[in-house]
Design a protein around this motif. Structure first.
Motif, PDB file in Angstrom:
ATOM      1  N   ARG A  92       0.852  -1.190   0.000  1.00  0.00           N
ATOM      2  CA  ARG A  92       0.000   0.000   0.000  1.00  0.00           C
ATOM      3  C   ARG A  92       0.886   1.237   0.000  1.00  0.00           C
ATOM      4  O   ARG A  92       1.781   1.382   0.831  1.00  0.00           O
ATOM      5  CB  ARG A  92      -0.908  -0.006   1.230  1.00  0.00           C
ATOM      6  CG  ARG A  92      -1.686   1.283   1.425  1.00  0.00           C
ATOM      7  CD  ARG A  92      -2.591   1.198   2.640  1.00  0.00           C
ATOM      8  NE  ARG A  92      -3.123   2.509   2.996  1.00  0.00           N
ATOM      9  CZ  ARG A  92      -4.014   2.724   3.977  1.00  0.00           C
ATOM     10  NH1 ARG A  92      -4.453   1.693   4.689  1.00  0.00           N
ATOM     11  NH2 ARG A  92      -4.434   3.960   4.243  1.00  0.00           N
ATOM     12  N   ILE A  93       0.628   2.121  -0.950  1.00  0.00           N
ATOM     13  CA  ILE A  93       1.374   3.376  -1.061  1.00  0.00           C
ATOM     14  C   ILE A  93       0.355   4.501  -1.101  1.00  0.00           C
ATOM     15  O   ILE A  93      -0.368   4.668  -2.088  1.00  0.00           O
ATOM     16  CB  ILE A  93       2.247   3.388  -2.343  1.00  0.00           C
ATOM     17  CG1 ILE A  93       3.179   2.164  -2.373  1.00  0.00           C
ATOM     18  CG2 ILE A  93       3.052   4.682  -2.433  1.00  0.00           C
ATOM     19  CD1 ILE A  93       3.861   1.937  -3.704  1.00  0.00           C
ATOM     20  N   ASP A  94       0.251   5.256  -0.038  1.00  0.00           N
ATOM     21  CA  ASP A  94      -0.760   6.307   0.057  1.00  0.00           C
ATOM     22  C   ASP A  94      -0.429   7.478  -0.867  1.00  0.00           C
ATOM     23  O   ASP A  94       0.750   7.761  -1.134  1.00  0.00           O
ATOM     24  CB  ASP A  94      -0.858   6.813   1.493  1.00  0.00           C
ATOM     25  CG  ASP A  94      -1.535   5.807   2.423  1.00  0.00           C
ATOM     26  OD1 ASP A  94      -1.975   4.746   1.926  1.00  0.00           O
ATOM     27  OD2 ASP A  94      -1.612   6.073   3.632  1.00  0.00           O
ATOM     28  N   PRO A  95      -1.454   8.161  -1.340  1.00  0.00           N
ATOM     29  CA  PRO A  95      -1.208   9.355  -2.174  1.00  0.00           C
ATOM     30  C   PRO A  95      -0.568  10.458  -1.338  1.00  0.00           C
ATOM     31  O   PRO A  95      -0.785  10.552  -0.126  1.00  0.00           O
ATOM     32  CB  PRO A  95      -2.618   9.740  -2.637  1.00  0.00           C
ATOM     33  CG  PRO A  95      -3.537   9.157  -1.614  1.00  0.00           C
ATOM     34  CD  PRO A  95      -2.888   7.898  -1.146  1.00  0.00           C
ATOM     35  N   LYS A  96       0.195  11.296  -2.001  1.00  0.00           N
ATOM     36  CA  LYS A  96       0.880  12.377  -1.284  1.00  0.00           C
ATOM     37  C   LYS A  96      -0.024  13.576  -1.032  1.00  0.00           C
ATOM     38  O   LYS A  96       0.244  14.379  -0.137  1.00  0.00           O
ATOM     39  CB  LYS A  96       2.108  12.833  -2.082  1.00  0.00           C
ATOM     40  CG  LYS A  96       3.257  11.834  -2.066  1.00  0.00           C
ATOM     41  CD  LYS A  96       4.483  12.402  -2.757  1.00  0.00           C
ATOM     42  CE  LYS A  96       5.680  11.466  -2.635  1.00  0.00           C
ATOM     43  NZ  LYS A  96       6.901  12.010  -3.287  1.00  0.00           N
ATOM     44  N   SER A  97      -1.058  13.703  -1.840  1.00  0.00           N
ATOM     45  CA  SER A  97      -1.923  14.871  -1.698  1.00  0.00           C
ATOM     46  C   SER A  97      -3.346  14.515  -2.122  1.00  0.00           C
ATOM     47  O   SER A  97      -3.631  13.352  -2.437  1.00  0.00           O
ATOM     48  CB  SER A  97      -1.399  16.039  -2.551  1.00  0.00           C
ATOM     49  OG  SER A  97      -1.353  15.651  -3.917  1.00  0.00           O
ATOM     50  N   PHE A 103      -7.334   9.453  -6.520  1.00  0.00           N
ATOM     51  CA  PHE A 103      -7.657   8.136  -7.075  1.00  0.00           C
ATOM     52  C   PHE A 103      -6.707   7.096  -6.489  1.00  0.00           C
ATOM     53  O   PHE A 103      -5.548   7.388  -6.186  1.00  0.00           O
ATOM     54  CB  PHE A 103      -7.523   8.145  -8.600  1.00  0.00           C
ATOM     55  CG  PHE A 103      -8.663   8.833  -9.296  1.00  0.00           C
ATOM     56  CD1 PHE A 103      -9.871   8.190  -9.480  1.00  0.00           C
ATOM     57  CD2 PHE A 103      -8.525  10.140  -9.749  1.00  0.00           C
ATOM     58  CE1 PHE A 103     -10.932   8.830 -10.125  1.00  0.00           C
ATOM     59  CE2 PHE A 103      -9.571  10.787 -10.380  1.00  0.00           C
ATOM     60  CZ  PHE A 103     -10.780  10.132 -10.569  1.00  0.00           C
ATOM     61  N   TRP A 104      -7.218   5.898  -6.346  1.00  0.00           N
ATOM     62  CA  TRP A 104      -6.394   4.759  -5.931  1.00  0.00           C
ATOM     63  C   TRP A 104      -6.283   3.788  -7.096  1.00  0.00           C
ATOM     64  O   TRP A 104      -7.295   3.378  -7.677  1.00  0.00           O
ATOM     65  CB  TRP A 104      -7.012   4.056  -4.727  1.00  0.00           C
ATOM     66  CG  TRP A 104      -6.672   4.727  -3.430  1.00  0.00           C
ATOM     67  CD1 TRP A 104      -7.274   5.830  -2.904  1.00  0.00           C
ATOM     68  CD2 TRP A 104      -5.627   4.347  -2.526  1.00  0.00           C
ATOM     69  NE1 TRP A 104      -6.672   6.162  -1.712  1.00  0.00           N
ATOM     70  CE2 TRP A 104      -5.666   5.269  -1.453  1.00  0.00           C
ATOM     71  CE3 TRP A 104      -4.677   3.323  -2.515  1.00  0.00           C
ATOM     72  CZ2 TRP A 104      -4.786   5.197  -0.375  1.00  0.00           C
ATOM     73  CZ3 TRP A 104      -3.804   3.255  -1.437  1.00  0.00           C
ATOM     74  CH2 TRP A 104      -3.850   4.177  -0.382  1.00  0.00           C
ATOM     75  N   VAL A 105      -5.053   3.439  -7.430  1.00  0.00           N
ATOM     76  CA  VAL A 105      -4.783   2.477  -8.494  1.00  0.00           C
ATOM     77  C   VAL A 105      -4.628   1.087  -7.872  1.00  0.00           C
ATOM     78  O   VAL A 105      -3.743   0.871  -7.038  1.00  0.00           O
ATOM     79  CB  VAL A 105      -3.503   2.858  -9.270  1.00  0.00           C
ATOM     80  CG1 VAL A 105      -3.085   1.726 -10.209  1.00  0.00           C
ATOM     81  CG2 VAL A 105      -3.722   4.149 -10.052  1.00  0.00           C
ATOM     82  N   ILE A 130       1.804  11.596  -9.900  1.00  0.00           N
ATOM     83  CA  ILE A 130       0.675  12.256 -10.574  1.00  0.00           C
ATOM     84  C   ILE A 130      -0.560  12.280  -9.673  1.00  0.00           C
ATOM     85  O   ILE A 130      -1.667  12.580 -10.133  1.00  0.00           O
ATOM     86  CB  ILE A 130       0.350  11.597 -11.933  1.00  0.00           C
ATOM     87  CG1 ILE A 130      -0.056  10.134 -11.756  1.00  0.00           C
ATOM     88  CG2 ILE A 130       1.527  11.723 -12.890  1.00  0.00           C
ATOM     89  CD1 ILE A 130      -0.529   9.484 -13.063  1.00  0.00           C
ATOM     90  N   GLY A 131      -0.371  11.944  -8.388  1.00  0.00           N
ATOM     91  CA  GLY A 131      -1.427  12.140  -7.416  1.00  0.00           C
ATOM     92  C   GLY A 131      -2.195  10.913  -6.973  1.00  0.00           C
ATOM     93  O   GLY A 131      -3.157  11.035  -6.206  1.00  0.00           O
ATOM     94  N   GLU A 174     -15.956   5.175  -7.210  1.00  0.00           N
ATOM     95  CA  GLU A 174     -15.662   6.214  -8.202  1.00  0.00           C
ATOM     96  C   GLU A 174     -14.251   6.768  -8.087  1.00  0.00           C
ATOM     97  O   GLU A 174     -13.853   7.625  -8.875  1.00  0.00           O
ATOM     98  CB  GLU A 174     -16.680   7.351  -8.115  1.00  0.00           C
ATOM     99  CG  GLU A 174     -16.739   8.047  -6.785  1.00  0.00           C
ATOM    100  CD  GLU A 174     -17.781   7.456  -5.841  1.00  0.00           C
ATOM    101  OE1 GLU A 174     -18.222   8.186  -4.923  1.00  0.00           O
ATOM    102  OE2 GLU A 174     -18.151   6.280  -6.034  1.00  0.00           O
ATOM    103  N   ARG A 175     -13.460   6.249  -7.141  1.00  0.00           N
ATOM    104  CA  ARG A 175     -12.052   6.660  -7.051  1.00  0.00           C
ATOM    105  C   ARG A 175     -11.099   5.457  -7.112  1.00  0.00           C
ATOM    106  O   ARG A 175      -9.918   5.588  -6.820  1.00  0.00           O
ATOM    107  CB  ARG A 175     -11.813   7.454  -5.758  1.00  0.00           C
ATOM    108  CG  ARG A 175     -12.454   8.828  -5.778  1.00  0.00           C
ATOM    109  CD  ARG A 175     -11.895   9.761  -4.716  1.00  0.00           C
ATOM    110  NE  ARG A 175     -12.315   9.400  -3.358  1.00  0.00           N
ATOM    111  CZ  ARG A 175     -11.494   8.887  -2.450  1.00  0.00           C
ATOM    112  NH1 ARG A 175     -10.217   8.658  -2.731  1.00  0.00           N
ATOM    113  NH2 ARG A 175     -11.947   8.582  -1.245  1.00  0.00           N
ATOM    114  N   ILE A 176     -11.617   4.309  -7.531  1.00  0.00           N
ATOM    115  CA  ILE A 176     -10.770   3.120  -7.698  1.00  0.00           C
ATOM    116  C   ILE A 176     -10.569   2.859  -9.185  1.00  0.00           C
ATOM    117  O   ILE A 176     -11.534   2.735  -9.948  1.00  0.00           O
ATOM    118  CB  ILE A 176     -11.400   1.880  -7.038  1.00  0.00           C
ATOM    119  CG1 ILE A 176     -11.525   2.082  -5.527  1.00  0.00           C
ATOM    120  CG2 ILE A 176     -10.553   0.630  -7.324  1.00  0.00           C
ATOM    121  CD1 ILE A 176     -12.223   0.939  -4.801  1.00  0.00           C
TER     122      ILE A 176
END
Length: 304
Positions: A92-97, A103-105, A130-131, A174-176
């Motif tokens: 698991r790598i959390d988004p920086k911002s 979005f989660w890939v 890229i977020g 809607e964010r996966i």
């Protein structure tokens, strides 16, 4: 003229039955050999069909070590459990911002590799840049995950990653974004037909495993040996989410014609991104074009 009892040659009527007996014996031997060979071939085909997944999937269990510190990745090892009880490893790598808007890939890797294979961490760092947040799932039989490979098993592994994002990280559908590379493209496409996702990204995708095997071995009756495994072409039209197809123009492992066939079969909205580079290196050959395209795709999902 000598008779049979006088020491001369026997009459023809007593000689031919022996020749016929020899011919019959030879026929029986020939039929037995043919039956044995046929039985062996049938047994081989049956065995291969029952075990064809392990024949076409190379489950790499090698520990390649941690990602380079220079990437600056903060990786959280995650333990997942598939629906059938198989224990899986994941990163698991959390988004920086962006917080709740990121979005989660859900990343599903390729064949002959695992989470620690050099190159994946690099691609995760670019996705984070890229977020995006990333959950990279280790298939059963690969790396530190338990179990043995199977088509149904890999689908269950992707579903376990999806459940983790939904139930533990509380990411809404809607964010996966389901993201499949190479072997993982078929897994990601199947997932996108069974659960709601914001989008689907297929990098270096194939139409089906059997199509690839037949193209590589045109003189071999592949349909007899390999079942209709990971048939992305038959599923892609059922994916309602927006789709991004990325393929290297120099890809000799999975030719770009496979991706074009998938693109043609997919319904709108869809985008095709051709990038320079080979199968496993296209993501870094022109990084700006590659991840610029992914960023634009994510932005379009947010707009939609």
């Amino acid at each position: 003229m000598a008779g049979p009892s006088s020491g001369g040659y026997p009459e023809p009527s007593t000689r031919w039955p022996k020749g016929e007996a020899i011919r019959k014996r030879l026929r029986r031997i020939a039929l037995a050999v043919i039956a044995l060979v046929t039985t062996g071939l049938v047994a081989f085909v049956v065995y291969y069909r029952l075990n064809d997944e392990s024949a076409v999937i190379d489950a790499d269990r090698t520990d390649h070590g941690p990602p380079p510190a220079s990437l600056g990745l903060s990786i959280q090892p995650v333990a997942l459990t598939a629906a059938d009880g198989v224990k899986l490893a994941a990163w698991r790598i959390d988004p920086k911002s962006d917080g709740d808007r990121a979005f989660w890939v859900l990343h599903l890797h390729g064949n002959s590799s695992n989470l620690s294979t050099p190159g994946y961490a690099e691609s995760y760092s670019y996705l984070q840049a890229i977020g995006a947040g990333i959950l990279a799932v280790e298939y059963r039989g690969f790396g530190k995950s338990e179990g043995t490979v199977s088509e149904a098993g890999l689908y269950a592994d992707a579903a376990a990653g999806y459940r983790y994002l939904r139930e533990v990280v509380n990411v809404p559908p809607e964010r996966i974004v389901a993201y499949g590379f190479s072997l993982g493209s078929g897994v990601a496409a199947q997932l996108a037909t069974t659960v709601p996702v914001a989008g689907l990204v297929l990098e270096g995708a194939y139409t089906s495993i059997r199509d690839r095997a037949q193209a590589s071995h045109p003189l071999v009756p592949i349909p007899l040996l390999i079942g209709d495994r990971f048939n992305t072409l038959s599923r892609i039209a059922a994916v309602n989410a927006p789709k991004l197809f990325i393929h290297g123009t120099g890809d000799t492992t999975i030719p770009i014609t496979d991706a074009r066939a998938l693109f043609a079969a997919a319904r709108e909205p869809k985008t095709f991104l051709e990038v320079p580079g080979e199968h496993a290196t296209a993501f870094r050959t022109d990084r700006a074009r590659f991840y610029g395209g992914v960023a634009a795709f994510l932005a379009s999902l947010r707009h939609n």
